[in-house]
Design an enzyme around this catalytic site. Structure first.
Site, PDB file in Angstrom:
ATOM      1  N   LYS A   1     -25.497 -71.114 -61.935  1.00 54.05           N
ATOM      2  CA  LYS A   1     -25.283 -70.648 -60.614  1.00 54.05           C
ATOM      3  C   LYS A   1     -26.178 -71.625 -59.702  1.00 54.05           C
ATOM      4  O   LYS A   1     -27.276 -72.344 -60.041  1.00 54.05           O
ATOM      5  CB  LYS A   1     -26.078 -69.401 -60.650  1.00 54.05           C
ATOM      6  CG  LYS A   1     -26.012 -68.402 -59.180  1.00 54.05           C
ATOM      7  CD  LYS A   1     -24.511 -67.793 -59.463  1.00 54.05           C
ATOM      8  CE  LYS A   1     -24.297 -66.493 -58.478  1.00 54.05           C
ATOM      9  NZ  LYS A   1     -23.354 -65.627 -59.395  1.00 54.05           N
TER      10      LYS A   1
ATOM     11  N   ASP B   1     -19.682 -67.366 -53.988  1.00 50.91           N
ATOM     12  CA  ASP B   1     -20.852 -66.401 -54.193  1.00 50.91           C
ATOM     13  C   ASP B   1     -20.831 -65.772 -52.828  1.00 50.91           C
ATOM     14  O   ASP B   1     -20.460 -66.009 -51.845  1.00 50.91           O
ATOM     15  CB  ASP B   1     -21.913 -66.760 -55.063  1.00 50.91           C
ATOM     16  CG  ASP B   1     -22.690 -65.569 -55.667  1.00 50.91           C
ATOM     17  OD1 ASP B   1     -22.119 -65.005 -56.706  1.00 50.91           O
ATOM     18  OD2 ASP B   1     -23.553 -65.096 -55.179  1.00 50.91           O
TER      19      ASP B   1
HETATM   20  N1  GLU Z   1     -19.878 -65.643 -58.263  1.00 48.79           N
HETATM   21  C1  GLU Z   1     -19.000 -64.769 -59.024  1.00 48.79           C
HETATM   22  C2  GLU Z   1     -19.787 -64.071 -60.036  1.00 48.79           C
HETATM   23  O1  GLU Z   1     -21.041 -63.798 -59.933  1.00 48.79           O
HETATM   24  C3  GLU Z   1     -17.892 -65.544 -59.502  1.00 48.79           C
HETATM   25  C4  GLU Z   1     -18.417 -66.689 -60.315  1.00 48.79           C
HETATM   26  C5  GLU Z   1     -17.190 -67.620 -60.740  1.00 48.79           C
HETATM   27  O2  GLU Z   1     -15.931 -67.427 -60.631  1.00 48.79           O
HETATM   28  O3  GLU Z   1     -17.431 -68.581 -61.571  1.00 48.79           O
HETATM   29  O4  GLU Z   1     -19.358 -63.633 -60.905  1.00 48.79           O
END
Ligand code: GLU
Length: 424
Positions: A114, A154
């Site tokens: 992340k 996100d």
């Molecule tokens: N940010 C989204 C999550 O928390 C998607 C992450 C992604 O698609 O890699 O799941």
């Protein structure tokens, strides 16, 4: 969302600690190998950068950027990039760990990561945001990679930022690397169905849970907190299944109508109202605490973390919670919800639809061949139903909550991965 909720401090000072609190319960319940537990308590890589950006007023502003790779045991790290004022090291660590567990629950060949930048995107011009995003990409050029670390949107980011990241990364590499990032606009290699995918996953999880509870969706009511990418699609898709949406809300206001809110009208309203629900007329205005505790069958928190505190949990009337947001429930609230016999479909299962379709986007980029929306949705739904069933079975087998059942489901796969690779 009313200010007192949006700003209420987390009961756990550290979000990463709140991940560890659940990890501990799951580890004990399933008797997790203690070496594996030790590995997972320490993110494998944490990068912090300073990003100088020339602002429109001619002055330089320096922003804090992060990327945390929690694990690469099951594959390259995967997870979004968040633009928000509360981004910090502890938060990206927690969110990256959840990505490791989420990808494992959804049977995706990924670890977890992340990233984030401490900034308020609503107060920045498009040009400032583009310069900031490109500076972040340059700073992370050795972190990101098609088979290494694959970011996505996100909170506070969308396809627009993904396109800038892709362009900057391609320039650095001197070639086209569409698979380095997901959640891209369709014309530059995005996947059909990705935009609505997290909301779609929430809908499928809700249907699966209602089936277990022997409830007819057509006789079910729901409240949805958050009307951004996750909440708005979730509300629309739940309504399409015949569920009556009695409450919706975002950071500018919450609204209740026991006869049901016209979600199409709300979506139309938001489109012409600066992407906010402020001033929406199809329902009575309530506070965000009232939305969370409203009389309904299903509660979908799809906005911020830590909104379901002990106090809110005590007042919740819903019998099913489907967590569209990451970390909406504090660890202290878990036992209260359990005591009240409320079924909680946890975030690492309930919101895994987004990363599932991100995976499909990455696969399509790798093969250079693109699926129809129908194909993507069918694959998504089938994958989600399998994940739900696996979590449900572990929940029954270990007589745990679904949250701990989901952690156990993930930890079993990660434990196997660590042992097979022998990397300790
Ligand atoms: N940010 C989204 C999550 O928390 C998607 C992450 C992604 O698609 O890699 O799941």
């Amino acid at each position: 969302m009313s200010a007192q909720i949006a700003n209420s401090p987390a009961e756990h000072d550290s979000m990463f600690e709140s991940v560890l609190a659940r990890l501990d319960v799951a580890a004990k319940t399933m008797n997790l190998d203690e070496n594996v537990n030790k590995i997972l308590r320490n993110p494998s890589r944490l990068v912090k950068v300073s990003l100088p950006v020339m602002m429109d007023n001619g002055k330089v502003e320096v922003f804090e950027g992060y990327r945390c790779i929690h694990s690469t045991i099951l594959g390259p790290s995967k997870g979004g990039i968040r633009y928000a004022m509360d981004v910090n090291q502890d938060e990206v660590m927690a969110l990256s760990a959840w990505m490791s567990f989420k990808c494992a629950v959804a049977n995706l060949p990924y670890g977890g990561g992340k990233g984030g930048i401490k900034c308020d995107p609503r107060k920045m011009s498009v040009g400032e945001l583009e310069r900031l995003t490109r500076a972040y990409t340059r700073a992370m050029k050795d972190v990101f990679g098609v088979d290494k670390d694959i970011p996505a949107p996100d909170m506070g980011t969308s396809g627009r930022e993904m396109a800038w990241i892709l362009d900057e990364f391609n320039k650095i590499q001197g070639e086209s690397c569409p698979g380095v990032i997901t959640g891209k606009p369709i014309v530059i290699g995005g996947s059909l169905g990705r935009d609505a995918a997290t909301g779609r996953g929430v809908m499928i999880n809700t249907l699966c849970a209602l089936k277990k509870l022997n409830k007819d969706p057509k006789k079910t009511t729901a409240s949805v907190q958050g009307f951004g990418n996750v909440g708005s699609h979730a509300a629309r898709l739940l309504a399409e299944q015949g569920i009556t949406i009695v409450a919706i809300g975002d950071h500018t206001g919450s609204f209740f109508n026991e006869k049901g809110i016209d979600i199409k009208a709300a979506l139309e309203y938001v489109k012409n109202n600066n992407n906010t629900l402020k001033g929406f007329k199809g329902a009575v205005e309530i506070t965000s605490a009232e939305l969370l505790t409203a009389k309904c069958d299903v509660l979908v928190p799809a906005a911020l973390q830590n909104v379901i505190t002990e106090e809110i949990a005590a007042g919740i009337q819903a019998t099913l919670i489907v967590e569209g947001a990451n970390g909406p429930t504090t660890p202290e609230a878990d036992p209260i919800l359990k005591e009240k016999n409320i079924l909680v479909v946890p975030d690492i299962l309930a919101n895994s639809g987004g990363v599932t379709v991100s995976y499909f986007e990455w696969v399509q980029n790798k093969m250079g061949y693109y699926w129809s929306e129908k194909e993507v949705n069918e694959k998504h739904d089938a994958n989600m139903e399998i994940a739900f069933e696996e979590v449900w079975n572990n929940t029954q087998a270990y007589k745990s909550t679904m949250r701990i059942g989901a952690y156990i489901t993930a930890l079993k796969k990660i434990e196997q991965g660590v042992k097979l690779k022998g990397n300790y």
